[in-house]
Scaffold this motif. Structure first.
Motif, mmCIF file in Angstrom:
data_model
loop_
_atom_site.group_PDB
_atom_site.id
_atom_site.type_symbol
_atom_site.label_atom_id
_atom_site.label_comp_id
_atom_site.label_asym_id
_atom_site.label_seq_id
_atom_site.Cartn_x
_atom_site.Cartn_y
_atom_site.Cartn_z
ATOM 1 N N CYS A 1 0.973 -1.189 0.044
ATOM 2 C CA CYS A 1 -0.216 -0.107 -0.098
ATOM 3 C C CYS A 1 0.977 1.090 -0.082
ATOM 4 O O CYS A 1 0.354 2.233 -0.584
ATOM 5 C CB CYS A 1 -0.791 0.057 1.250
ATOM 6 N N THR B 1 -4.575 3.988 -0.691
ATOM 7 C CA THR B 1 -5.072 4.801 0.519
ATOM 8 C C THR B 1 -6.183 3.808 1.375
ATOM 9 O O THR B 1 -6.400 3.895 2.436
ATOM 10 C CB THR B 1 -5.844 5.992 0.064
ATOM 11 N N SER B 2 -6.310 2.641 0.797
ATOM 12 C CA SER B 2 -7.339 1.587 1.484
ATOM 13 C C SER B 2 -6.857 0.287 1.354
ATOM 14 O O SER B 2 -6.296 -0.150 -0.088
ATOM 15 C CB SER B 2 -8.814 1.966 1.305
ATOM 16 N N ALA C 1 -8.557 -4.033 2.413
ATOM 17 C CA ALA C 1 -9.365 -4.763 3.234
ATOM 18 C C ALA C 1 -8.698 -6.341 3.358
ATOM 19 O O ALA C 1 -8.159 -6.844 2.256
ATOM 20 C CB ALA C 1 -10.840 -4.934 2.479
ATOM 21 N N LEU D 1 0.030 5.696 5.135
ATOM 22 C CA LEU D 1 -0.972 4.845 4.287
ATOM 23 C C LEU D 1 -0.931 3.318 4.885
ATOM 24 O O LEU D 1 0.267 2.837 5.300
ATOM 25 C CB LEU D 1 -0.354 4.847 2.805
ATOM 26 N N PRO D 2 -1.814 2.742 4.447
ATOM 27 C CA PRO D 2 -3.150 3.211 4.143
ATOM 28 C C PRO D 2 -3.892 3.978 4.999
ATOM 29 O O PRO D 2 -3.724 3.764 6.328
ATOM 30 C CB PRO D 2 -4.005 1.585 3.636
ATOM 31 N N ARG E 1 -7.116 3.976 5.238
ATOM 32 C CA ARG E 1 -8.383 2.942 5.719
ATOM 33 C C ARG E 1 -7.908 1.638 5.625
ATOM 34 O O ARG E 1 -7.640 1.141 4.722
ATOM 35 C CB ARG E 1 -9.477 3.402 4.901
ATOM 36 N N VAL E 2 -8.315 0.857 6.802
ATOM 37 C CA VAL E 2 -8.007 -0.612 6.802
ATOM 38 C C VAL E 2 -9.366 -1.190 7.291
ATOM 39 O O VAL E 2 -9.693 -0.871 8.273
ATOM 40 C CB VAL E 2 -6.923 -1.100 7.626
ATOM 41 N N ILE E 3 -9.888 -2.161 6.344
ATOM 42 C CA ILE E 3 -11.105 -2.753 6.836
ATOM 43 C C ILE E 3 -10.696 -4.212 6.903
ATOM 44 O O ILE E 3 -9.920 -4.790 6.326
ATOM 45 C CB ILE E 3 -11.985 -2.602 5.459
#
Length: 74
Positions: free
Chosen positions: A8, A14-15, A17, A50-51, A53-55
């Motif tokens: 990343c 930026t995200s 999952a 970064l990232p 957003r982490v899901i």
């Protein structure tokens, strides 16, 4: 997790999952998997932007409850 998070950074993503790796048919313990994922992600984010957003994806209610509890305790 480390390699994926490093990718990343390298590619400016930026995200990302993550599923509950090996917790399905392979039977890896859900709580241990959640704790490992959360600790590794948190360590990475302390020194990287970064990232952003982490899901953490879960596949059923039990997994969701366990990951939610692990996050609350982290």
């Amino acid at each position: 997790y480390r390699n994926s998070l490093a990718l990343c950074v390298r590619h400016g993503l930026t995200s990302i999952a993550f599923p509950g790796i090996s917790t399905g048919v392979y039977g890896y313990p859900l709580r241990e998997a959640a704790d490992t994922a959360i600790a590794t992600i948190a360590e990475h984010l302390r020194s990287n932007e970064l990232p952003a957003r982490v899901i953490l994806c879960t596949y059923d209610l039990l997994a969701t409850v366990i990951v939610t509890e692990a996050l609350a305790e982290a």
